[in-house]
Design an enzyme around this catalytic site. Structure first.
Site, PDB file in Angstrom:
ATOM      1  N   ASP A 215      -3.545   2.471  -5.563  1.00  0.00           N
ATOM      2  CA  ASP A 215      -2.326   2.489  -4.747  1.00  0.00           C
ATOM      3  C   ASP A 215      -2.109   1.227  -3.917  1.00  0.00           C
ATOM      4  O   ASP A 215      -1.309   1.227  -2.996  1.00  0.00           O
ATOM      5  CB  ASP A 215      -2.322   3.724  -3.834  1.00  0.00           C
ATOM      6  CG  ASP A 215      -3.486   3.713  -2.865  1.00  0.00           C
ATOM      7  OD1 ASP A 215      -4.435   2.975  -3.116  1.00  0.00           O
ATOM      8  OD2 ASP A 215      -3.443   4.442  -1.867  1.00  0.00           O
ATOM      9  N   GLU A 216      -2.848   0.177  -4.214  1.00  0.00           N
ATOM     10  CA  GLU A 216      -2.714  -1.053  -3.422  1.00  0.00           C
ATOM     11  C   GLU A 216      -2.622  -2.282  -4.318  1.00  0.00           C
ATOM     12  O   GLU A 216      -3.315  -2.357  -5.323  1.00  0.00           O
ATOM     13  CB  GLU A 216      -3.963  -1.269  -2.566  1.00  0.00           C
ATOM     14  CG  GLU A 216      -4.155  -0.311  -1.441  1.00  0.00           C
ATOM     15  CD  GLU A 216      -5.543  -0.484  -0.870  1.00  0.00           C
ATOM     16  OE1 GLU A 216      -5.756  -1.405  -0.079  1.00  0.00           O
ATOM     17  OE2 GLU A 216      -6.428   0.293  -1.245  1.00  0.00           O
TER      18      GLU A 216
ATOM     19  N   ASP B  51       0.854  -1.193   0.000  1.00  0.00           N
ATOM     20  CA  ASP B  51       0.000   0.000   0.000  1.00  0.00           C
ATOM     21  C   ASP B  51       0.892   1.246   0.000  1.00  0.00           C
ATOM     22  O   ASP B  51       1.705   1.427   0.899  1.00  0.00           O
ATOM     23  CB  ASP B  51      -0.858  -0.064   1.291  1.00  0.00           C
ATOM     24  CG  ASP B  51      -1.859   1.065   1.364  1.00  0.00           C
ATOM     25  OD1 ASP B  51      -1.914   1.869   0.435  1.00  0.00           O
ATOM     26  OD2 ASP B  51      -2.578   1.139   2.384  1.00  0.00           O
TER      27      ASP B  51
END
Lengths: 87, 410
Positions: B111-112, B9
């Site tokens: 974003d993960e 993350d």
């Protein structure tokens, strides 16, 4: 060295292997005059991918104001722009 | 060798990506070290905070907060407009780096990522990934390691930034159970309110409560969060998770809306955008959802409805959305509208009904031609008369195409 990040007009050579080398550039100085600077030597080449944005970094040598200077230039692949990075 | 799941993350993704990009372009100030936030347009007083720096967080700036509210709590806040193309690039590069460590990588949101890997020492691998991303791309990540996706995700959320955490089954009592229940994945504001009403304040209390009781008060969602609280999840790491589950657009209005005429225009302009995107993907929707945020009191409401037959018609979606809005609106001033469609199916085959409006095929062709005109000559080329002299854009909301928003499904 100080970070300048000043964009310049560049003449460069792209050889048959795709290697790009700066030759000479033109920029407007503080005196509002156009200066032409020749790259005498490329000392180092590096690549960075910060924030996924590819840039080539060149450590170069030129004669500026009658003295030999070592400084860094950057080429941004996404925009095809040249910058004086650190001087 | 044992199989492990990693959850990677990016720390305050938009902000740190923007900060690294700015530094790369010679900016002397690192946005991460000052009170800064990404979001909206400061001059138009429009938009919401999408990401904030640690200093801005300490000053009380929250993600999702309207800009004017954030500036009230932190007047020295530096606001930078989002650059979605840059964020997509960062996201692509981050995923590409993770893919060099394992072939089984799922991009969970912009974003993960989840990664599945069989190895001897997962912590060493995690450090390698973290350092490699930091060195190459210039931003920090948090990594959670466990044996399933849920626990890996909970692990990476523990302490930030630039940290690696393990969250194995035997550790959940110590690491996860003392946390407040709203820290658990899938426990949102409404669920949190319900749970605290019944005296469930921590994840541990939720894990130790009766599943039948939770089933009674929250149906299947209750069972799901009980399983999550006990660290139970068997969802696989899916390699390609780019299937669209819903299409939605929302906008913060430049003024407080307290008049149904303006409210309906905003809903219509958002519906136009949603319907264009729906048709561009050759899809039809079965569920329409509308939401709004109040201007003064804060909070808001949303409601959704399933249609009798699926549709891709702007008018049908708009009428349903407006109906829903009228049902939930308390007639107070509104600052934010959202329209979303879900339960998407292909538009190639679809169910007809005797209640369908007349000339449906003709209307579909009309909409397709309007879309073509708008794509070729811009969204202002053809607009409904109701927008004339209203000062509202006839097509509202927008995000970069192919932009993977986070999903609620593991």
């Amino acid at each position: 060295m100080k970070i300048l990040m000043k964009s310049v007009d560049m003449i460069c050579v792209s050889n048959k292997d795709g290697k790009i080398s700066p030759i000479k550039y033109k920029f407007v100085g503080k005196d509002e005059q156009i200066h032409i600077v020749k790259i005498n030597r490329i000392l180092e080449r590096n690549e960075e991918r910060l924030a996924g944005n590819r840039m080539y970094i060149y450590k170069v040598m030129s004669i500026i104001n009658n003295s030999q200077r070592v400084y860094e230039m950057k080429y941004e692949l996404a925009t095809c722009k040249w910058y004086i990075y650190k001087m | 060798m044992k199989k492990y799941i990693f959850h990677i993350d990016a720390n305050s993704a938009y902000l740190s990506w923007q900060a690294v990009y700015d530094l790369q372009h010679g900016n002397a100030i690192d946005l991460r070290n000052i009170s800064a936030a990404i979001g909206g347009d400061k001059s138009k007083r429009k938009g919401i905070i999408l990401a904030k720096s640690l200093k801005a967080k300490q000053a009380g700036v929250k993600t999702g907060q309207p800009l004017f509210e954030a500036l009230k709590v932190c007047p020295e806040l530096t606001i930078v407009s989002p650059n979605y193309q840059l964020y997509m690039k960062c996201s692509d590069e981050m995923t590409a780096i993770i893919q060099t460590f394992s072939k089984k990588v799922e991009r969970f949101s912009v974003d993960e990522c989840f990664m599945e890997l069989s190895c001897e020492n997962p912590i060493v691998i995690a450090y390698q990934i973290k350092e490699y991303i930091h060195k190459t791309l210039g931003f920090t990540v948090n990594i959670g390691i466990s044996t399933n996706k849920l626990l890996a995700k909970m692990g990476s959320e523990l302490e930030k930034p630039d940290k690696i955490h393990t969250m194995f089954k035997e550790e959940i009592m110590e690491k996860m159970w003392p946390l407040p229940v709203n820290e658990l994945f899938m426990v949102g504001r409404a669920t949190y309110k319900k749970l605290t009403k019944y005296g469930i304040n921590t994840i541990g209390q939720l894990a130790n409560s009766d599943i039948d009781f939770l089933n009674q008060i929250m149906k299947s969602h209750g069972r799901l969060i009980w399983h999550y609280a006990n660290g139970l999840d068997s969802s696989p790491v899916k390699k390609d998770n780019r299937k669209i589950k819903g299409i939605g657009n929302s906008t913060t209005t430049p003024f407080d809306v307290d008049d149904i005429r303006y409210a309906s225009l905003f809903i219509l302009s958002l519906t136009e955008m949603v319907a264009i995107r729906l048709r561009a993907n050759n899809m039809m929707c079965h569920v329409v959802h509308v939401s709004y945020h109040r201007a003064s009191k804060g909070g808001g409401q949303g409601r959704q409805r399933k249609l009798i037959t699926p549709t891709d018609q702007t008018n049908t979606i708009y009428q349903t959305a407006l109906e829903l809005f009228k049902e939930i609106w308390d007639e107070g001033p509104v600052r934010h509208f959202g329209v979303r469609v879900t339960m998407l199916n292909t538009a190639n085959i679809y169910q007809r009904s005797i209640f369908d409006e007349k000339n449906l095929e003709k209307k579909r062709r009309l909409n397709q031609n309007i879309d073509l005109l708008r794509v070729k000559y811009g969204s202002q080329t053809i607009k409904r008369a109701s927008f004339i002299a209203s000062g509202i854009n006839n097509v509202n909301g927008g995000v970069h195409d192919n932009y993977p928003m986070m999903t609620s499904l593991l």
